[in-house]
Write a protein that holds these residues in place. Structure first.
Motif, short mmCIF file in Angstrom:
data_model
loop_
_atom_site.label_atom_id
_atom_site.label_comp_id
_atom_site.label_asym_id
_atom_site.label_seq_id
_atom_site.Cartn_x
_atom_site.Cartn_y
_atom_site.Cartn_z
N HIS A 40 -37.93 -6.50 -23.77
CA HIS A 40 -38.75 -7.58 -24.57
C HIS A 40 -38.75 -8.96 -23.86
O HIS A 40 -39.66 -9.61 -23.90
N ARG A 41 -37.47 -9.07 -23.45
CA ARG A 41 -37.12 -10.65 -23.11
C ARG A 41 -36.35 -10.55 -21.64
O ARG A 41 -35.35 -9.88 -21.39
N VAL A 42 -36.91 -11.38 -20.77
CA VAL A 42 -36.03 -11.65 -19.37
C VAL A 42 -35.79 -13.27 -19.43
O VAL A 42 -36.95 -14.01 -19.67
N SER A 43 -34.54 -13.60 -19.12
CA SER A 43 -34.31 -15.14 -19.04
C SER A 43 -33.65 -15.39 -18.02
O SER A 43 -32.92 -14.58 -17.15
N VAL A 101 -41.33 -21.92 -9.01
CA VAL A 101 -41.63 -20.34 -8.84
C VAL A 101 -41.65 -19.52 -10.08
O VAL A 101 -42.56 -18.71 -10.42
N TYR A 102 -40.81 -19.84 -10.86
CA TYR A 102 -40.45 -18.99 -12.18
C TYR A 102 -41.69 -19.36 -13.09
O TYR A 102 -42.04 -18.63 -13.57
N GLU A 103 -42.08 -20.60 -13.07
CA GLU A 103 -43.18 -21.11 -14.02
C GLU A 103 -44.62 -20.36 -13.49
O GLU A 103 -45.26 -19.85 -14.19
N LYS A 104 -44.64 -20.24 -11.85
CA LYS A 104 -45.87 -19.52 -11.56
C LYS A 104 -45.89 -18.02 -11.72
O LYS A 104 -46.95 -17.34 -11.96
N ALA A 105 -44.76 -17.53 -12.01
CA ALA A 105 -44.39 -16.08 -12.43
C ALA A 105 -44.64 -15.80 -14.04
O ALA A 105 -44.74 -14.66 -14.53
N GLY A 106 -44.88 -16.87 -14.80
CA GLY A 106 -45.07 -16.99 -16.17
C GLY A 106 -43.78 -17.21 -17.00
O GLY A 106 -43.76 -17.09 -18.26
N PHE A 107 -42.55 -17.63 -16.41
CA PHE A 107 -41.61 -18.02 -17.34
C PHE A 107 -41.73 -19.46 -18.13
O PHE A 107 -42.40 -20.38 -17.46
N VAL A 108 -41.24 -19.47 -19.26
CA VAL A 108 -41.49 -20.77 -20.06
C VAL A 108 -40.21 -21.45 -20.28
O VAL A 108 -39.17 -20.79 -20.69
N ALA A 109 -40.08 -22.73 -20.25
CA ALA A 109 -38.94 -23.45 -20.48
C ALA A 109 -38.77 -23.47 -21.92
O ALA A 109 -39.55 -23.57 -22.72
N GLY A 165 -18.70 -33.84 -8.42
CA GLY A 165 -18.48 -35.02 -9.23
C GLY A 165 -19.73 -35.39 -9.98
O GLY A 165 -19.57 -36.24 -10.59
N GLU A 166 -20.82 -34.47 -9.83
CA GLU A 166 -21.87 -34.81 -10.54
C GLU A 166 -22.41 -33.73 -11.43
O GLU A 166 -22.23 -32.55 -11.09
N ARG A 167 -22.64 -33.99 -12.75
CA ARG A 167 -23.01 -33.31 -13.78
C ARG A 167 -24.27 -32.87 -13.88
O ARG A 167 -25.21 -33.92 -13.85
N VAL A 168 -24.60 -31.76 -13.89
CA VAL A 168 -26.10 -31.39 -13.70
C VAL A 168 -26.84 -30.53 -14.83
O VAL A 168 -25.78 -29.64 -15.18
N ASP A 169 -27.95 -30.66 -15.19
CA ASP A 169 -28.40 -30.17 -16.40
C ASP A 169 -29.02 -28.78 -15.94
O ASP A 169 -29.23 -28.59 -14.58
N ALA A 170 -28.90 -27.65 -16.99
CA ALA A 170 -29.64 -26.65 -16.45
C ALA A 170 -30.85 -26.21 -17.52
O ALA A 170 -30.30 -26.47 -18.65
N THR A 171 -31.94 -25.71 -17.22
CA THR A 171 -32.87 -25.48 -17.98
C THR A 171 -33.10 -23.86 -18.37
O THR A 171 -33.02 -22.95 -17.23
N VAL A 172 -33.06 -23.50 -19.58
CA VAL A 172 -33.05 -22.25 -19.93
C VAL A 172 -34.42 -21.89 -19.81
O VAL A 172 -35.37 -22.36 -20.64
N MET A 173 -35.08 -20.56 -19.40
CA MET A 173 -36.40 -20.18 -19.33
C MET A 173 -36.41 -18.72 -19.63
O MET A 173 -35.46 -18.02 -19.29
N SER A 174 -37.41 -18.33 -20.04
CA SER A 174 -37.64 -16.89 -20.46
C SER A 174 -39.20 -16.62 -20.20
O SER A 174 -40.13 -17.40 -20.26
N ILE A 175 -39.51 -15.11 -20.09
CA ILE A 175 -40.85 -14.68 -20.21
C ILE A 175 -40.47 -13.48 -21.26
O ILE A 175 -39.55 -12.56 -21.12
N LEU A 176 -41.60 -13.35 -22.38
CA LEU A 176 -41.52 -12.24 -23.37
C LEU A 176 -42.71 -11.03 -22.88
O LEU A 176 -43.64 -11.36 -22.11
N ALA A 177 -42.32 -9.92 -23.30
CA ALA A 177 -43.26 -8.94 -23.06
C ALA A 177 -44.81 -9.19 -23.24
O ALA A 177 -45.73 -9.04 -22.46
N PRO A 178 -44.87 -9.77 -24.69
CA PRO A 178 -46.35 -10.10 -25.05
C PRO A 178 -47.18 -10.80 -23.93
O PRO A 178 -48.23 -10.62 -23.71
N GLU A 179 -46.25 -11.87 -23.38
CA GLU A 179 -46.85 -12.81 -22.43
C GLU A 179 -47.23 -12.15 -21.30
O GLU A 179 -48.11 -12.44 -20.62
#
Length: 205
Positions: free
Chosen positions: A139-142, A155-163, A175-189
């Protein structure tokens, strides 16, 4: 437990398929693929983009041992990405961290240096994610993508993943702190746009 959870079929991760696209073919990764994949492990730039603190791995025997066990895993799917035009192994695509109770799993992909920018990663992503929904009943891939890797996010956006949100300061890299974005795609999408949200009339900003 809900009825749909009790009756949901167990995804067959022991079935290691071959998935064919226009540019790439995905097939079960084997120990024989290690020589082609080694540059991926030893490239400093790749380690930074993926946040791999143990990057620079040089122990080929250890790497070969890992890949020699991939065919026996029943909770993840590791596939080699093969460029059809050349027959060369150019990376790997993986469904992992399977959560059967919630019909979900994680996704990651990595290409060897010098093979990016040719659409191989986008097609490989569409193929393995499509397999997860269409054949494994997910149902969900993240995934998580670091802010220093905007090409991968595209690449992930082009394949349908949503932030979905941001993990602040998720990575400490030299020494640098970096953010990470969680993305997912759901089966209905995925079933709606088939991994091509832009051509389906859903342009991404």
């Amino acid at each position: 437990m809900a009825d749909h959870q009790r009756n949901a079929p167990r995804p067959d991760f022991l079935d290691k398929p071959t998935l064919t696209g226009e540019r790439v073919l995905l097939r079960p990764v084997t120990v024989d693929d290690v020589p082609a994949l080694l540059p991926m492990f030893r490239d400093a730039g790749t380690s930074r983009l993926t946040g791999s603190h143990d990057g620079g791995e040089t122990d080929e025997a250890r790497i070969r041992g890992w890949y020699d066990t991939r065919r026996d895993q029943d909770d993840r799917l590791d596939l080699a990405v093969v460029e059809r035009a050349t027959g060369q192994v150019v990376g790997e695509a993986v469904l992992n961290e399977w959560d059967p109770s919630n019909e979900s799993c994680g996704f990651r992909i990595c290409l060897v240096p010098g093979t990016r920018g040719r659409g191989l990663g986008t097609e490989a992503t569409r193929l393995i994610v499509g397999h997860g929904f269409e054949r494994l009943g997910l149902h969900r891939v993240s995934l998580e993508v670091y802010a220093v890797n905007p090409r991968a996010r595209r690449v992930y956006e082009k394949a349908g993943f949503v932030a979905e949100g941001v993990l602040r300061d998720a990575l400490l890299w030299e020494g640098e702190r970096v953010d990470a974005t969680v993305m997912s795609i759901l089966a209905p999408e995925r079933f709606r746009h088939r991994g091509r949200p832009e051509s389906a009339g859903h342009p991404r900003i």
